[in-house]
Scaffold this active site. Sequence first.
Site, short mmCIF file in Angstrom:
data_model
loop_
_atom_site.label_atom_id
_atom_site.label_comp_id
_atom_site.label_asym_id
_atom_site.label_seq_id
_atom_site.Cartn_x
_atom_site.Cartn_y
_atom_site.Cartn_z
N HIS A 277 27.81 44.50 -33.93
CA HIS A 277 27.55 43.27 -32.98
C HIS A 277 27.40 41.90 -33.64
CE1 HIS A 277 26.58 46.61 -29.80
NE2 HIS A 277 26.26 47.26 -31.15
N LYS B 155 19.46 28.68 -65.50
CA LYS B 155 17.78 28.96 -65.66
C LYS B 155 17.29 27.92 -66.90
CE LYS B 155 17.70 34.14 -65.50
NZ LYS B 155 17.39 35.44 -66.37
N GLU C 97 28.14 39.76 -60.68
CA GLU C 97 27.62 39.35 -62.15
C GLU C 97 28.25 39.93 -63.14
OE1 GLU C 97 23.22 38.33 -62.35
OE2 GLU C 97 23.10 39.53 -63.74
O1 F6P Z 1 20.42 36.92 -62.77
C1 F6P Z 1 20.45 37.06 -64.06
C2 F6P Z 1 19.78 38.29 -64.79
O2 F6P Z 1 19.51 37.80 -66.07
C3 F6P Z 1 20.15 39.35 -64.34
O3 F6P Z 1 20.86 39.97 -64.97
C4 F6P Z 1 18.77 40.07 -64.49
O4 F6P Z 1 18.85 41.24 -63.70
C5 F6P Z 1 17.88 39.06 -63.84
O5 F6P Z 1 18.35 37.97 -64.43
C6 F6P Z 1 16.16 39.48 -64.27
O6 F6P Z 1 15.95 39.29 -65.57
P1 F6P Z 1 14.79 39.73 -66.41
O7 F6P Z 1 14.93 41.11 -65.94
O8 F6P Z 1 15.15 39.39 -67.46
O9 F6P Z 1 13.60 39.24 -65.53
#
Ligand code: F6P
Length: 512
Positions: free
Chosen positions: A380, A484, A351
């Site tokens: 294994h 998202k 990331e």
């Molecule tokens: O996966 C993207 C992300 O923004 C991460 O960087 C973060 O750890 C995760 O989503 C969860 O986000 P939040 O803590 O805002 O729920």
Amino acid sequence: MNDQLLKIHQKLLAKAEMLKKTSINDLFGRDPERAERFFLSIDNSLAYDFSRERIDQEAIDLLLELYHYQECPNKLDDLFSGKHVNYSENRPSLHTLLRDVFDKNISDSLSEKRNLVANELKKIKAFTEAFRGGKILGINGKPLKEILVIGIGGSYLGNKLLYESLEDSLNNFKLSFLTEPNDKEFESVTSDLDLEETLVIVISKSFTTKETLLIGNRIREKLQNAFGEDAVKHHFVGISSNTAGLDAFGIAKDRQFYFWDWVGGRYSIWSSVGLPISLVLGYEAIEGFLEGGSALDNNIQSTGPISALPVIHALIGFWNHHYLDMNSHLVLTYPKEIKSIVEYNQQLVMESNGKALPESSPYKSSVQIIWGGPGVESQHSFYQALHQSNLRSSIEFVSSVAESDFSFFNFSNLAAQLQTLTDGNELTEDRKIIGDKAHTLILLSQISPFNLGAYLALQEHSTYIKSLLLGINAFDQFGVETGKVIADNFLKDKKVNVSEKFRHLEFFKKNN
Ligand code: F6P
């Protein structure tokens, strides 16, 4: 690429061509001191053996030239001093400050932030003592003993790793996790809990992550159905940088813990996000963990690059990826309880550095694929491909020995694998193992909060240094955020509106 950079790059390419033709055993033959010299350790807690990597001093010196050319020392100072190293979002990334609160007398431009951190730590300590002393009561007056953590990504992986690694059967408190909305998992985890004695901890930096809120809302509903509206006040804790989000969810003010937008999600285990570990294992566990991270910060700040663990770790990783063409990095853990190091590193590295390279970059990809698993089980599963195929992966073993038969079994297996990877065997053609597979060994003196803190901070700095060598920002994540936003649109409309290209998404639905 300018001339000086091009020169360094070309020298590294030429060096790599030579070393590709040199076996690890030849490297030992040429330099009898190699095992001693290609080894670093800190505080009798973490040792880093890179003597069986396909590298020599000349290559390390060239990589150090690149390190200085890219001004890594200054940029590390920028990280520690709170400059806006997350330049696309115009803010600092101060996870190092979260573990730098022990010397209370420092007075600098970060004092205000340091006080905020110290204050949260005080709250964590007080809440931990009350919880472990049976003074945090549920709505029916029973002490809360079971903990359900809801969160995902950086709001989950650190707690999971620390809990699995450090939990012991004598513990009075139980910790379970819910990460992605899944009906089966929700039922199985929640039906195992005695809700009357359960503390639900919702962790989300943004407090807008739909996965987390969906599960949080469902468990809130369940508690309210069982015990009435007021259950939220008694049974919920929230950890976030979004105070309004915590309020809107109904988390009582004295159950809110904070961190800040200058702490990246994947770097947040050092913040109040670590509260569950403090509750289950005691506040000392958190303190030890922070001290371990801080030890690595001191190592990189006070030691010359040639003997700073994260610098050498980063340079060798960079070398393996970009000059020896290893497009993946395998992490193998002996013993099994630290297996989630793999997942943790996956998020941290991929990331952070899974970004588009600058147009002028001579490199092909910004990040290696991180994969791996617990060592003995993996033997294994995919080890066969390590030994006899031409798979191109750098390899990192992470290990620790305890005094038990099981532990000795694991250690013997580790030693056997290291030997086979290095020396191979001399059997007939189809049984033959060539060996000569480069690898690193990281040893922890024991599986302790301090050592895990040191290991994770090592990975963080190594990741940051690689981002500097590539000219990318390790601290944003716009790729994830795009996904998202699109999912949110579908959720809003309660309909997956997609173009003709994706018509098979609903194949079975239409057939039913
Ligand atoms: O996966 C993207 C992300 O923004 C991460 O960087 C973060 O750890 C995760 O989503 C969860 O986000 P939040 O803590 O805002 O729920």
